[in-house]
Every structure is written in C-alpha cells, then in structure tokens.
Scaffold this motif. Structure first.
Motif, PDB file in Angstrom:
ATOM      1  N   ASN A  36     -25.825 -11.200  -2.473  1.00  0.00           N
ATOM      2  CA  ASN A  36     -26.155  -9.682  -1.601  1.00  0.00           C
ATOM      3  C   ASN A  36     -27.288 -10.292  -0.853  1.00  0.00           C
ATOM      4  O   ASN A  36     -28.352 -10.897  -1.243  1.00  0.00           O
ATOM      5  N   GLN A  37     -27.255 -10.597   0.334  1.00  0.00           N
ATOM      6  CA  GLN A  37     -28.213 -10.914   1.311  1.00  0.00           C
ATOM      7  C   GLN A  37     -29.318  -9.795   1.820  1.00  0.00           C
ATOM      8  O   GLN A  37     -28.917  -8.649   1.998  1.00  0.00           O
ATOM      9  N   VAL A  38     -30.427  -9.878   1.757  1.00  0.00           N
ATOM     10  CA  VAL A  38     -31.448  -8.884   1.997  1.00  0.00           C
ATOM     11  C   VAL A  38     -32.069  -9.273   3.338  1.00  0.00           C
ATOM     12  O   VAL A  38     -32.515 -10.414   3.528  1.00  0.00           O
ATOM     13  N   SER A  39     -31.997  -8.316   4.271  1.00  0.00           N
ATOM     14  CA  SER A  39     -32.534  -8.600   5.540  1.00  0.00           C
ATOM     15  C   SER A  39     -34.075  -8.729   5.726  1.00  0.00           C
ATOM     16  O   SER A  39     -34.621  -8.040   4.761  1.00  0.00           O
ATOM     17  N   ALA A  40     -34.352  -9.527   6.561  1.00  0.00           N
ATOM     18  CA  ALA A  40     -36.025  -9.669   6.650  1.00  0.00           C
ATOM     19  C   ALA A  40     -36.631  -8.630   7.093  1.00  0.00           C
ATOM     20  O   ALA A  40     -37.807  -8.325   6.977  1.00  0.00           O
ATOM     21  N   GLU A  41     -35.977  -7.475   7.842  1.00  0.00           N
ATOM     22  CA  GLU A  41     -36.647  -6.353   8.603  1.00  0.00           C
ATOM     23  C   GLU A  41     -35.710  -5.152   8.167  1.00  0.00           C
ATOM     24  O   GLU A  41     -34.479  -5.341   8.111  1.00  0.00           O
ATOM     25  N   LEU A  42     -36.419  -4.011   7.888  1.00  0.00           N
ATOM     26  CA  LEU A  42     -35.657  -2.940   7.361  1.00  0.00           C
ATOM     27  C   LEU A  42     -36.348  -1.670   7.967  1.00  0.00           C
ATOM     28  O   LEU A  42     -37.528  -1.492   8.167  1.00  0.00           O
ATOM     29  N   LEU A 172     -54.863   4.505  -2.671  1.00  0.00           N
ATOM     30  CA  LEU A 172     -53.986   5.335  -2.475  1.00  0.00           C
ATOM     31  C   LEU A 172     -53.247   5.953  -3.526  1.00  0.00           C
ATOM     32  O   LEU A 172     -53.302   5.660  -4.687  1.00  0.00           O
ATOM     33  N   SER A 173     -52.737   7.173  -3.658  1.00  0.00           N
ATOM     34  CA  SER A 173     -51.932   7.904  -4.715  1.00  0.00           C
ATOM     35  C   SER A 173     -50.708   6.978  -5.034  1.00  0.00           C
ATOM     36  O   SER A 173     -50.115   6.217  -4.074  1.00  0.00           O
ATOM     37  N   PHE A 174     -50.254   7.362  -6.123  1.00  0.00           N
ATOM     38  CA  PHE A 174     -48.867   6.572  -6.562  1.00  0.00           C
ATOM     39  C   PHE A 174     -47.928   6.979  -5.674  1.00  0.00           C
ATOM     40  O   PHE A 174     -47.303   5.870  -5.506  1.00  0.00           O
ATOM     41  N   ARG A 175     -47.612   8.170  -5.283  1.00  0.00           N
ATOM     42  CA  ARG A 175     -46.495   8.319  -4.413  1.00  0.00           C
ATOM     43  C   ARG A 175     -46.693   7.547  -2.990  1.00  0.00           C
ATOM     44  O   ARG A 175     -45.664   7.083  -2.592  1.00  0.00           O
ATOM     45  N   GLN A 176     -48.108   7.654  -2.495  1.00  0.00           N
ATOM     46  CA  GLN A 176     -48.305   6.907  -1.150  1.00  0.00           C
ATOM     47  C   GLN A 176     -47.954   5.309  -1.169  1.00  0.00           C
ATOM     48  O   GLN A 176     -47.488   4.669  -0.295  1.00  0.00           O
ATOM     49  N   ALA A 177     -48.409   5.029  -2.564  1.00  0.00           N
ATOM     50  CA  ALA A 177     -48.440   3.628  -2.980  1.00  0.00           C
ATOM     51  C   ALA A 177     -46.851   3.096  -2.761  1.00  0.00           C
ATOM     52  O   ALA A 177     -46.424   2.046  -2.256  1.00  0.00           O
ATOM     53  N   ILE A 178     -46.073   3.856  -3.608  1.00  0.00           N
ATOM     54  CA  ILE A 178     -44.407   3.603  -3.631  1.00  0.00           C
ATOM     55  C   ILE A 178     -43.938   3.658  -2.151  1.00  0.00           C
ATOM     56  O   ILE A 178     -43.247   2.729  -1.904  1.00  0.00           O
ATOM     57  N   GLU A 179     -44.426   4.480  -1.426  1.00  0.00           N
ATOM     58  CA  GLU A 179     -43.662   4.463  -0.079  1.00  0.00           C
ATOM     59  C   GLU A 179     -44.098   3.248   0.787  1.00  0.00           C
ATOM     60  O   GLU A 179     -43.569   2.489   1.533  1.00  0.00           O
ATOM     61  N   ARG A 180     -45.540   2.697   0.656  1.00  0.00           N
ATOM     62  CA  ARG A 180     -45.940   1.641   1.540  1.00  0.00           C
ATOM     63  C   ARG A 180     -45.302   0.197   0.807  1.00  0.00           C
ATOM     64  O   ARG A 180     -44.940  -0.576   1.679  1.00  0.00           O
ATOM     65  N   VAL A 181     -45.055   0.258  -0.588  1.00  0.00           N
ATOM     66  CA  VAL A 181     -44.710  -0.944  -0.950  1.00  0.00           C
ATOM     67  C   VAL A 181     -43.119  -1.155  -0.834  1.00  0.00           C
ATOM     68  O   VAL A 181     -42.761  -2.095  -0.557  1.00  0.00           O
ATOM     69  N   SER A 182     -42.611  -0.088  -0.899  1.00  0.00           N
ATOM     70  CA  SER A 182     -41.140   0.029  -0.393  1.00  0.00           C
ATOM     71  C   SER A 182     -40.789  -0.340   0.961  1.00  0.00           C
ATOM     72  O   SER A 182     -39.825  -1.028   1.344  1.00  0.00           O
ATOM     73  N   ALA A 183     -41.849   0.011   1.846  1.00  0.00           N
ATOM     74  CA  ALA A 183     -41.483  -0.356   3.267  1.00  0.00           C
ATOM     75  C   ALA A 183     -41.835  -1.818   3.586  1.00  0.00           C
ATOM     76  O   ALA A 183     -41.229  -2.386   4.456  1.00  0.00           O
TER      77      ALA A 183
END
Length: 304
Positions: A36-42, A172-183
C-alpha cells in the motif's frame, strides 16, 4: 504422438479453466507483492479516490445480486457483525460492506461451484478442485489486506506517539494534538485517528470512540495505547508524560515485532536458497563425477 480428440464443450471448459487460473494466479501474486503506497500530500478536505474493484469481484457481485437478501438472512445478525469487524480490520477495501460481501460470496459460490460441477462431470476433477478455491477469493483478499494494515500500524505507531507527546507537551489539548499530528503524518494510523475524531464530533463519547478503535484494528500495541490513555484519564496523570512512556513501550514492542518477523523470514530464505542451489549443486557434482571417470564410450554405444 498420441491423438487426443477433444469435443467442443471440453475445449471451451479447458479454455475457461486456463483463463480463470491465470487471473487467480495474477491476483494472488498481486496480493503477495503489492504494498500500500502512502501519498506524500494529503488534503483532508477532499474525498479519497475510490479504490478500483478487481474484475473477478465485479463479476461475482453481479452474479450474486439476486441472492443478496437471501444470503444476508442465512448469515444472520451475529455473523454479519463478525463480517463487518473483518472488513473494518482490513481497512474497508474497495468500499466493501457486509451486505456487498454477502452478495459477492453468493456470486463466488454460484460461479465457481458451477464451474467445479461442470469439470467434475466432464472427468476433470483436478480443475474442479482449483475452481472451488475461487470461492474463498474475497476472504484471502481481506486476510492479506489485514496483515498489511497491521504491519503499517505497527511501524507508524512509535513515531506517531512521539510527535503526539511533543505536541501535547507544547500546550495543545489532546484532541487538537491528534488533529495536528494526523494532518502532518498521513497514513493508515492517521486515518484511524481521524475516524475517531469524526465519531466524537457526532456525539460518541471519547472512551467509546477509542474502544472502537481498539476493536476495529486488533493490534496489540495500539490496544496498549488505548488502555494507557484511558487509565491516565481516569487517574488524572499528566498526559504528556504518559504519552512519552507509552512511546518508549511501543518502541520496545516494535523491536520485538521486527525480531519475530525476521524469525519467520529465515525459514523462507533457507527454503528458497535450498530450492535454488540444490539442483545446480547436484548437476555440478553429477557432471564432475561423470566426466571425471575414465569411461570407454565405445563399449556402451557398441562401437557406434
């Protein structure tokens, strides 16, 4: 040479069998070798491009369409829940649902079971057995995708937790941190955490959303992470410190996981090496002994 007289139905059956064998072999090779290839940009605002459905799966879904409702009823609610769990664990490939799985499975039984019956009645039992194996094509696909997905999560989890711990420690809050890291770190694991955030946006409690994450992926390291997060939340421990400790544990687990993979690969390498070198070695030894002996060929060939 012996004369082999084949009637037209037998020729057609043989042609269909050869075609299906080639297609199944190509698909199996694809499952074993494709990564499975993961694209560099999302871009999180755009929809993911739908995955193309394999041609044999399209055929079986079309054949199984009239039997969809009956198959779902025969499977029952309990089996359908298990099927949904298997599909979620595999990452919901090709947009597959439990209902479409039942439809595809019915088509596989009708198509490959009918071909098997034709081959058995025509005396081609071997080809009939091969056709019967096509009835588990979807299950093999789900199993292969599940294994690849678990490997990806295992590799991505330590780095994901390291960045998450630093982000939480930055304020950052836990929720905001997950959003930032996931992006910033796209991949299978980021997709799963974004799904958790979407569930929470729809009103699912955080504990239940993370519990569904554990059940959906069935990865030991990810399950330990969910347990540690829930315990830290219940005990009131500092979240950043808990994440750092979890990250260290995940790296140890990842090292052990890689060692287990290496232990599994060693017998395969030995088997391939033996199968490759042994015939050549036997030819070399046999040829050396054959040509090294002083043989009078005239006595063997009768002076010819």
């Amino acid at each position: 040479m012996p004369n082999v007289n084949l009637e037209l139905p037998q020729i057609l059956l043989l042609g269909v069998a050869c075609t299906l064998i080639v297609l199944i072999a190509v698909w199996g090779f694809h499952l074993l070798t494709a990564d499975n290839q993961v694209s560099a940009e999302l871009e999180t605002t755009t929809k993911k491009k739908p995955e193309e459905i394999f041609i044999l799966h399209r055929v079986t879904e079309l054949i199984g369409l009239p039997f969809r409702g009956t198959t779902v009823k025969l499977l029952g609610d309990g089996m359908m829940r298990k099927i949904r769990g298997r599909i979620d664990t595999a990452g919901r490939p090709e947009g597959l649902t439990a209902e479409r799985y039942a439809q595809r499975k019915a088509g596989e039984i009708v198509l490959y079971g009918g071909l098997m019956l034709l081959f058995v009645l025509s005396g081609q039992t071997f080809f009939g057995i091969i056709m019967l194996l096509g009835a588990v094509l979807t299950d093999l696909d789900l199993y292969s995708r599940r294994q690849k997905r678990m490997d990806q999560i295992q590799r991505q989890l330590p780095d994901f937790l390291d960045v998450l711990a630093v982000t939480v420690g930055a304020g950052l809050s836990f929720r905001q941190a997950i959003e930032r890291v996931s992006a910033s770190m796209p991949g299978v694991l980021a997709e799963e955490f974004r799904l958790v955030l979407q569930q929470m946006d729809l009103g699912t409690p955080r504990k239940e959303a993370f519990e569904q994450l554990r059940v959906r992926n069935r990865n030991d390291s990810l399950g330990k992470f969910v347990t540690a997060i829930q315990q830290a939340e219940e005990l009131g421990a500092p979240l950043s410190q808990a994440l750092m400790e979890i990250s260290l544990d995940m790296r140890r687990d990842d090292a052990q996981y890689m060692r287990r993979l290496a232990q599994k690969i060693n017998p395969r390498v030995t088997l391939v090496s033996t199968a490759t070198l042994l015939p050549g070695l036997m030819l070399l030894l046999g040829g050396s002994m054959f040509f090294g002996l002083d043989i009078d060929w005239s006595t063997i060939t009768g002076g010819m």
